[in-house]
Design a protein around this motif. Sequence first.
Motif, PDB file in Angstrom:
ATOM      1  N   SER A  17      91.977  26.659  47.443  1.00 34.34           N
ATOM      2  CA  SER A  17      91.032  26.274  48.228  1.00 34.34           C
ATOM      3  C   SER A  17      89.644  25.816  47.685  1.00 34.34           C
ATOM      4  N   LEU A  19      87.902  22.721  46.187  1.00 31.68           N
ATOM      5  CA  LEU A  19      88.039  21.134  45.954  1.00 31.68           C
ATOM      6  C   LEU A  19      87.330  20.524  44.772  1.00 31.68           C
ATOM      7  N   PRO A  43      72.375  22.643  41.498  1.00 33.37           N
ATOM      8  CA  PRO A  43      71.674  23.524  42.637  1.00 33.37           C
ATOM      9  C   PRO A  43      72.265  24.579  43.363  1.00 33.37           C
ATOM     10  N   ALA A  44      71.575  25.032  44.257  1.00 29.31           N
ATOM     11  CA  ALA A  44      72.157  26.557  44.906  1.00 29.31           C
ATOM     12  C   ALA A  44      73.243  25.923  45.667  1.00 29.31           C
ATOM     13  N   GLY A  45      74.346  26.717  46.035  1.00 28.51           N
ATOM     14  CA  GLY A  45      75.293  26.629  46.952  1.00 28.51           C
ATOM     15  C   GLY A  45      76.092  25.142  46.770  1.00 28.51           C
ATOM     16  N   VAL A  46      76.306  24.942  45.469  1.00 26.48           N
ATOM     17  CA  VAL A  46      77.407  23.846  45.263  1.00 26.48           C
ATOM     18  C   VAL A  46      78.642  24.197  44.809  1.00 26.48           C
ATOM     19  N   GLY A  47      79.089  25.626  44.643  1.00 21.97           N
ATOM     20  CA  GLY A  47      80.559  26.025  44.167  1.00 21.97           C
ATOM     21  C   GLY A  47      80.455  26.608  42.721  1.00 21.97           C
ATOM     22  N   LYS A  48      79.273  26.811  42.319  1.00 21.22           N
ATOM     23  CA  LYS A  48      79.307  27.348  40.557  1.00 21.22           C
ATOM     24  C   LYS A  48      80.122  28.884  40.585  1.00 21.22           C
ATOM     25  N   THR A  49      79.558  29.541  41.404  1.00 19.23           N
ATOM     26  CA  THR A  49      80.070  30.883  41.404  1.00 19.23           C
ATOM     27  C   THR A  49      81.711  30.870  41.962  1.00 19.23           C
ATOM     28  N   GLU A 132      74.287  33.383  36.951  1.00 21.48           N
ATOM     29  CA  GLU A 132      72.767  33.468  37.102  1.00 21.48           C
ATOM     30  C   GLU A 132      72.148  33.660  35.750  1.00 21.48           C
ATOM     31  N   ASN A 174      70.882  28.404  37.671  1.00 21.38           N
ATOM     32  CA  ASN A 174      70.277  27.242  38.517  1.00 21.38           C
ATOM     33  C   ASN A 174      69.206  26.710  37.990  1.00 21.38           C
ATOM     34  N   ARG A 199      84.628  14.388  49.622  1.00 26.42           N
ATOM     35  CA  ARG A 199      85.055  15.724  48.958  1.00 26.42           C
ATOM     36  C   ARG A 199      84.167  16.893  49.857  1.00 26.42           C
ATOM     37  N   SER A 238      77.123  25.759  51.299  1.00 25.93           N
ATOM     38  CA  SER A 238      77.482  26.888  52.161  1.00 25.93           C
ATOM     39  C   SER A 238      76.742  26.823  53.480  1.00 25.93           C
ATOM     40  N   ILE A 241      78.908  24.475  55.492  1.00 26.72           N
ATOM     41  CA  ILE A 241      79.861  25.180  56.125  1.00 26.72           C
ATOM     42  C   ILE A 241      79.504  26.041  57.391  1.00 26.72           C
TER      43      ILE A 241
END
Length: 287
Positions: A17, A19, A43-49, A132, A174, A199, A238, A241
């Motif tokens: 899950s 992408l 940037p924040a919330g793009v799926g790094k973690t 981070e 970040n 995507r 995020s 979503i």
Amino acid sequence: MSLDSPQEVAGALRAASYLPDARIAQVVFLAARLDKPVLVEGPAGVGKTELAKAMAAVTERRLIRLQCYEGLDEAKALYEWNYKKQLLRIQADADHDWDTISHDIFSEDFLLTRPLLEAIRSTDPVVLLIDEVDRVEVETEALLLEVLSDFQVSIPELGTMTAVTRPMVFLTSNNTRELSEALKRRCLFLHIDYPDPARETEILKARVPGLSDHLADQVARVARSIRSLDLKKAPSVSETIDWARTLIALSVEEVDEEVLGDTFHVLLKYQVDIERAAKELTSNPAR
Ligand SMILES: Nc1ncnc2c1ncn2[C@@H]1O[C@H](COP(=O)(O)OP(=O)(O)OP(=O)(O)O)[C@@H](O)[C@H]1O
Ligand SMILES: [Mg+2]
């Protein structure tokens, strides 16, 4: 799970899950092949973690996470001695000579392992996430360097501990400050930006159960329009979503001007941004 090409990595991540785009899949493939850490920036919330978590799922490895913050030190990143336990031992063994006691209390039984040492000592291969990393002081980066270049940790009282199995390492940033050249040199660099609408539609469908194709597509297009505006804080994945979940909760089937006006606060977290987006977009939501 075989990860013998960027395409296979992409397929495995999708099955977990996550992408990826072609670049993400390629860098992760190379990192595994070359045994190098990946420095993931964006940037924040793009799926790094999430990428590190997904790779742990894909490779069925345990995820060990070092959450970085200002003031993080060796005692929290690597190890510290369990002073309380040492003290109790000293008190209990008051009759013994100091040599015996000190030999005892500086043994592994009295060591509190923190994430970096834990990753080195693990007998099963793990995924190590140093999250981070831009939040720690430059001096603390030096701590990470020994681990990242040699996969070893030296403890004066115990000697050098070398990784039994090499961890797969992800560092995220970040970009709140420049990282040192020495750190960058040891890593493969991966910049993740906001996904394109195709995507993002896929991500939404993977993460939001019950979302129709039509709504997923609308949400992704509105997100792109909003990100093209000059805002204090663009909505992250995020947040899109959350927005898609909101639309489902409110039984919305079609995003129109009214829905947008009513739900902007889920996507945008500054009143000036909400006002700007309202002005620019409500006349043409999915332009
Ligand atoms: N490519 C993707 N595939 C699937 N889900 C994704 C993807 N990118 C982002 N997400 C979703 O977005 C959420 C936020 O991602 P994540 O926490 O990894 O962001 P981040 O880049 O680490 O942000 P921050 O810099 O704020 O820590 C994830 O929980 C996941 O649901
Ligand atoms: Mg993160």
